[in-house]
Enzyme design. Structure first.
Site: not given
Ligand code: PLP
Length: 288
Positions: A35, A153, A185, A209
């Site tokens: 997603y 993701k 994270e 991610l």
């Molecule tokens: N890390 C995780 C585990 C996430 O689920 C998300 C966003 O959903 C992020 C980091 C932040 O990513 P982004 O800046 O692309 O929203």
């Protein structure tokens, strides 16, 4: 939910209440899918190219092939169309897109090649966390129980769900995940921390991610002459953090002022955090 509440499922724009996917869908049965969530400001998708590239990478990573001429770029156009259909072209909204390996009799291995992926795209009104962004948020630390490909993701978010719930039960905004003594994270965000005056974040590897906001912010920091050191922060360094902030599509730059009930730095959003909040806000207001 929006007044009209139109969503897109497998080629059709339909009212959400009439949208249907099979109970045999592999997203439902196995979490077998990927997603994206994209920020929309006044009908414009922020950093859509990066999201498209990440979606392609996630699809490739779990070996889903799109069918019928579908591409991430086409999904982004459908997202823009949905913003119009749902009267969300003014102000803040999010676009959610999900692709699963399709619906078929339950077997673990991949279905026959004629089974087409299920595509679901929806939009929602979004209100940024303005108050929390001013005061700063609280976080807890939590074991990182996820698999070895956190860089994809995928819909398999159970460890993130459990960590988020643990945070909620302690009235915290986020759970900072710890794997082998390293802060990787947040459950739904990336993070940056200042240790001994240097701005650090976890490197992009299979344990995090590759957040779009993380990457945009790192570039903005570099343009502003602020160096980012991608040396992971160890759990034992947490007491030495003078600033800590989270980044995410719906989180922007969120100061963390308390971690596990102990103040971070002087317990207020730090100077660098404030500066980077402003820099990202400017980019969101003007960028694409
Ligand atoms: N890390 C995780 C585990 C996430 O689920 C998300 C966003 O959903 C992020 C980091 C932040 O990513 P982004 O800046 O692309 O929203």
């Amino acid at each position: 939910m929006t007044a009209k509440d139109i969503v897109y499922v497998n080629g059709s724009f339909v009212p959400r209440a009439e949208a249907r996917v099979s109970v045999e869908d592999r997203g439902f049965v196995f979490g077998d899918g990927v997603y994206e969530v994209i920020r929309a400001i006044n009908g414009r998708l922020f950093a859509s190219k990066f999201h498209n590239d990440r979606l392609r990478r996630s699809l490739d990573g779990i070996r889903i092939t799109l069918s019928g001429g579908d591409t991430p770029e086409r999904f982004a156009d459908i997202g823009r169309q949905l913003l119009k259909e749902n009267d969300l072209v003014n102000g803040e909204a999010t676009v959610y897109m999900q692709v699963t390996r399709g619906a078929t009799t339950r077997v673990h291995n991949f279905p026959p090649s004629q089974i087409q992926p299920t595509v679901y795209i929806s939009v929602a009104r979004f209100t940024p966390y303005a108050d929390l962004a001013r005061t700063g948020a609280t976080a807890i630390s939590h074991p990182d129980l996820r698999w070895g490909r956190c860089d994809l993701k995928t819909l398999n978010l159970l460890p993130n769900v459990l960590a988020s719930q643990a945070a909620k039960e302690r009235h915290a905004f986020e759970a900072m995940l710890i794997r082998d003594g390293i802060v990787t994270e947040g459950a739904k965000t990336n993070f940056f921390g200042v240790v001994n005056g240097s701005l650090r974040t976890h490197p992009c590897d299979t344990h995090i991610l590759p957040g779009i906001t993380r990457s945009v912010l790192r570039d903005l920091a570099s343009d502003a002459g602020i160096a980012v050191d991608e040396t992971p922060i160890k759990e034992e360094e947490i007491p030495r953090l003078s600033e800590l902030f989270l980044t995410g599509t719906t989180t922007d730059v969120m100061p963390v002022v308390k971690l596990d009930d102990r103040p971070v730095g002087d317990g207020k959003p730090g100077e660098l955090t404030r500066r980077l909040q402003r820099v990202l806000a400017e980019s969101l207001a003007s960028g694409d």
